[in-house]
Structures are given as C-alpha cells and as structure tokens.
Write an enzyme that holds these catalytic residues in place. Structure first.
Site, PDB file in Angstrom:
ATOM      1  N   MET A   1       0.817  -1.359  -0.248  1.00 12.11           N
ATOM      2  CA  MET A   1      -0.103   0.180   0.674  1.00 12.11           C
ATOM      3  C   MET A   1       0.683   1.324  -0.109  1.00 12.11           C
ATOM      4  SD  MET A   1      -3.111   0.476   1.488  1.00 12.11           S
ATOM      5  CE  MET A   1      -4.369   0.396   2.720  1.00 12.11           C
ATOM      6  N   CYS A   2       1.073   1.889   0.983  1.00 16.38           N
ATOM      7  CA  CYS A   2       2.425   3.035   1.392  1.00 16.38           C
ATOM      8  C   CYS A   2       1.480   3.784   1.226  1.00 16.38           C
ATOM      9  CB  CYS A   2       3.824   3.128   0.478  1.00 16.38           C
ATOM     10  SG  CYS A   2       4.713   1.322   0.490  1.00 16.38           S
ATOM     11  N   GLY A   3       2.005   5.290   2.019  1.00 14.87           N
ATOM     12  CA  GLY A   3       1.320   6.066   1.848  1.00 14.87           C
ATOM     13  C   GLY A   3       2.182   7.833   1.163  1.00 14.87           C
ATOM     14  N   ARG A  32      -1.638   3.975   6.051  1.00 13.61           N
ATOM     15  CA  ARG A  32      -1.606   3.030   4.876  1.00 13.61           C
ATOM     16  C   ARG A  32      -0.221   2.696   4.955  1.00 13.61           C
ATOM     17  NH1 ARG A  32      -4.301   4.925   0.143  1.00 13.61           N
ATOM     18  NH2 ARG A  32      -2.787   3.751  -1.021  1.00 13.61           N
TER      19      ARG A  32
END
Lengths: 299, 232
Positions: A1-3, A32
């Site tokens: 995911m990652c933000g 995230r």
C-alpha cells in the site's frame, strides 16, 4: 500500500510552517504505511555549501573522525550537525565526490542525500514517532516530500525506507513497485550511478539523477522514465527548487493534488490534504495517468 | 421533517454509519467528513443522506434504496457495487466510481477518474464532465452517459452496456464500437438525463457499445479448433 505526500510552497507565506504542515500530512498516512517513514525537507540553502545527510544505523559512529577524513579528501572544511543516528555534514567541497567517498570507505554509513537544499531523515517505526524524533514539525523551507511504508519489495529496514536520493537535491517517494529494477540498476551502474540498497525505488531515484545529470529537464527525465521504468507507480519527486508528480499509464496507485496560489500538495488520500490552510478553496484534481506534472520556483 | 445532523468532528465514523444503518426512514446531514473512508456505505433503507464536504474511498458503497448527496469531491470507489437508489456528487470522483454497480443511479456532476463504471452490472451512471481512461471496462449491463469527453480505451472488453458520449472519445477499447442511435436509445438517454437533472440534447450524443466479437467463439475459431484436433 504505502502513503506518499508532497508539499511545495510557491510563496513565502507558509515557509515557516513547512515542517508542521508536512508532519500533519504524514500523520494521516500512518494507516497506509505503519512499518517505517521518512521525509526530505528542502530549504533555500547557503550559497556555495553542500549538505550530506548520513545515517549510522544501529551502531555508534565516530562522526568527528569521518568528518576529519573527509576534510582531507575534499580539501575543505566539514561541519557536523548530529540528530540521533543521523548527521548532516556541511561543506564547500564537492558533494558528489563526498558521497562516493563515504560509500566506498565508510561501510557502516548510508548517505541518505546530498545537495545544496535537501536534508533527509528516515527510520523504522510509527510515522508519528519518526517525525517527532527528527523534529519534522519545527523545520522550515520551500518543499518537502514524505512516505509511510508498508513493505512489499524488500525488508522492513531503515535503508529500505523512502525517500530515496542518489543525485544532488533529487529524491523521490513511491507507491507501487518496479519490475525491471535489477536490469536498470546494472545499466545505471555502468553509467556511473552508485546504489546502497537492493530496493526498487532507489533505482528510480538513480534513473532520474542520471538523466538530470546528463542535462535533461525534470519534464524530459520523466518523459524518458515513462518509457524505461516498468511497473506500477505514483511518484512524488523533489528536485532543486522544484517538485513533480508522475503516475504510470495504468494508474492503479492513488494520487490526489490540491493547489492554491500559495502551495501545491499531493497525497495518496484526501485526508492528508484536509488540514492544509485554504483547502476549502483549493483546486483539487486527480493527476492523469502518464502525464507529467511539475512545479518550479525558478520559473 | 428536519434532517438529523451527524458531525464527524465529534462522532466516530462507526457511530455515524451505525446510525444510518439503524434508520428506516428520515433525512440525515453529515458534517466535517474530511475525506473519511467508507462513509454512508451499506445504506439499506429509504433514507436521504447529505454529506457536506469531501469524502474518502468507497463512499456510499453497496448502496440500496435511499439517496446520498455528496457536496464536494470523492476519492476512489464512489458508490461501488451500488444496488439501487441514487448517489449524487456535486464535485469530481476519483477512479473506479460506480465499479461493479448492479442497479440504481449514480450522478457525478464534475469529472470521473479512470475506470468509471468498471465491470458495471446494471447501474446507470451519468457524468456531467469527463471520464478517465478505461471507463466501463468489461461493463455487463446498464448505461454510462458522459456529457464531456472520454479518455483512452473507452468500453474495453464491453459486454452489454450502452455508452453515450457528447464530447470526444480519445480512443475506443478492444471490441467497443460506435453504434446507431435508434429511437429506443434516444428514449433511454432522455430518461437518464431527466433523472440526473442534466440539461443536454440527446441528439448531441454518440452511442458506443460492444461489437460482441470477444465473448463468443467465431465460427472461424471453431473451424480452427476442429482442424487442430477438436475444441476442448
């Protein structure tokens, strides 16, 4: 995911608040990416001075000894400013040469960034704690990018955390993954880039650094990246006095941009933008796939 | 009847959605959404909900029977899997708006991002502005009406959705073709524009649909299969 988040201040109005605003944006992206976080902050810099942000993970490092050794290599003074396991070296010497010398000669250090404007901090753990530990909130400047990581391509380590920077004042954060990074890394090594991790995103950073060093504008470099980077990605990119966004042509990874007369901000989700000053009247848009967006203070 | 106000600056998302799920009728106004995710998802009663501000992902997902009006912009997956009822947004919707929707009406007054109506299965979607690339991808039933322009690969791998576009189409996806606008299509479009409260002349639209060449074997293909030792 990652933000991922980016904030570029077009006017001087919010420059004293850059760190505070970026920390608030990063806070909203904790869900995230709870594994690690990092941020790069750009300021106007001091003429003739290059800064290197260095990381000594896990072990005590003799910063003074490394600075002294570097002074003799560069034939220039090196000042040290330490924050926990990070240190910023300031020098009138050649930054690219300093970076390479440290990579080659001081294996327990990672060179996180070098350049006239950039400082870069990253660590494993809750993004709020990372921001607090390196005092993001009190930093001032012109632009910042940040990342909260949910690790997929490589282990949860500090040096697998974003942002990645290999060239002067050039760094990026990435949501997605690249599939041709091993091949590209080999090609870039032959072209003179040096890498410190096995991470896919570092290769993308190296790719942009190489193109910019060869004389491309950021738009030209990103146009070439659309051809040469294979994978899915939303990228937020910081360069000297500039900021850019690129999404792959399929654009599965989210991105949202808000722009006012004073600033441009991007994030994976609206929540990060909701607290920015003047958001009610901002122009809000989803960046189009395969289209280059860039902003510059110099223009 | 006055609307009940639900304030997301003082209530949790779970409390607000719980109130909407427990209601059997009435009107609700949600304030301070600030991009919250899954807001007003799972409504299954004839209630009217107005959201004052921008919402996050999957707003009004799985929507049934009631109405949801978003005064602002929406992120990914607005009204995904809508079953019936109406969802309307005054601003823009990010990617995958109305994805897999089985029925009901989704009205986007602004622009929709990529893959609007992907795998739609009966929902009607009316977009006041433009739609992003690969809209109505693998759409199976329903109608997509676009008053503005459509980006690349419109209607790729389409089954039986009718797509009506007033503006330009950057490119059609695989097996999507321009089709004749017969009286029944003008009737459908007229009805949808009225339902969406959009002012546009059906005569200005072009219809696109499936060439129906992807999801059946051609006789040619069968001959080839037989020649190769029989279809498996």
């Amino acid at each position: 995911m990652c933000g991922i988040v980016g904030l570029f201040l077009k006017t001087e109005r919010y420059r004293p608040d850059l760190g505070r605003l970026t920390a608030a944006m990063l806070h909203e992206m904790r869900s995230r990416g709870p594994d690690s976080a990092g941020f790069a902050v750009y300021d106007e810099g001091t003429p003739g001075e290059t800064r290197l942000t260095l990381l000594s993970e896990g072990a005590e490092h003799d910063w003074a000894a490394t600075a002294a050794a570097l002074e003799s290599v560069l034939d220039a003074e090196v000042a040290v400013r330490r924050t926990l396991d990070h240190a910023v070296f300031s020098t009138a010497g050649d930054g690219r040469r300093a970076r390479q010398w440290i990579i080659d000669n001081v294996p327990d250090l990672d060179v996180l960034s070098h350049g006239r404007q950039i400082e870069l901090y990253k660590a494993v753990g809750d993004p709020d704690l990372v921001a607090e530990r390196y005092d993001l909130a009190s930093r001032t400047g012109t632009h910042a990018i940040g990342h909260t990581r949910m690790a997929t391509e490589s282990a949860i380590t500090t040096n697998g955390s974003h942002p990645f920077a290999t060239g002067a004042d050039t760094c990026l954060v990435h949501n997605g993954s690249f599939s041709n990074h091993n091949q590209l890394r080999r090609q870039l090594r032959r072209a003179g880039e040096s890498f410190q991790t096995e991470n896919d995103t570092e290769v993308a950073a190296g790719y942009l650094s190489w193109r910019l060093r060869e004389g491309d504008t950021i738009d030209e470099a990103l146009m070439a990246a659309l051809e040469d980077l294979d994978g899915f990605y939303t990228l937020a990119i910081g360069i000297e006095s500039g900021f850019a966004i690129l999404r792959d042509p399929i654009a599965c990874k989210p991105a949202l941009v808000a722009e006012t007369d004073d600033w441009v901000a991007m994030s994976s989700e609206y929540r990060s933008l909701a607290g920015l000053p003047g958001i009610e009247d901002a122009e809000l848009f989803e960046p189009e796939p395969g289209r280059i967006y860039s902003w510059s203070l110099a223009a | 009847m006055t609307a009940t106000t639900l304030d997301l600056s003082t209530s949790t998302l779970r409390e607000v959605n719980g109130t909407l799920h427990a209601a059997t009728d009435g009107s609700f106004t949600i304030t301070h959404p600030r991009g919250a995710h899954a807001l007003a998802a799972g409504i299954d009663a004839p209630i009217d909900v107005e959201i004052d501000g921008p919402v996050g992902y999957y707003c009004a997902g799985m929507h049934k029977t009631g109405t949801v009006l978003v005064k602002g912009n929406a992120s990914t997956g607005l009204a995904e899997n809508i079953m019936s009822g109406t969802v309307r947004i005054t601003g823009n919707a990010m990617m995958s708006a109305g994805a897999t929707g089985c029925g009901g009406l989704l009205v986007i007054e602004g622009n929709a991002g990529a893959r609007c109506g992907i795998s739609m299965k009966g929902v009607d979607i009316v977009v006041g502005g433009n739609v992003g690339h690969m809209s109505a991808f693998m759409g199976q039933a329903g109608n997509l009406v676009v008053l503005g322009d459509a980006a690349e690969d419109l209607g790729d791998s389409l089954y039986e959705v009718d797509i009506f576009v007033r503006g330009s189409v950057a490119s059609l996806g695989s097996d999507c073709v321009e089709k004749e606008m017969r009286p029944e299509h003008v009737d459908t479009l007229t009805r949808l524009l009225a339902a969406a409260e959009m002012d546009a002349d059906p005569a200005d639209f072009t219809r696109y649909g499936s060439a129906r060449e992807l999801y059946n074997f051609h006789v040619d293909d069968i001959d080839a299969e037989l020649a190769a030792g029989g279809a498996s």
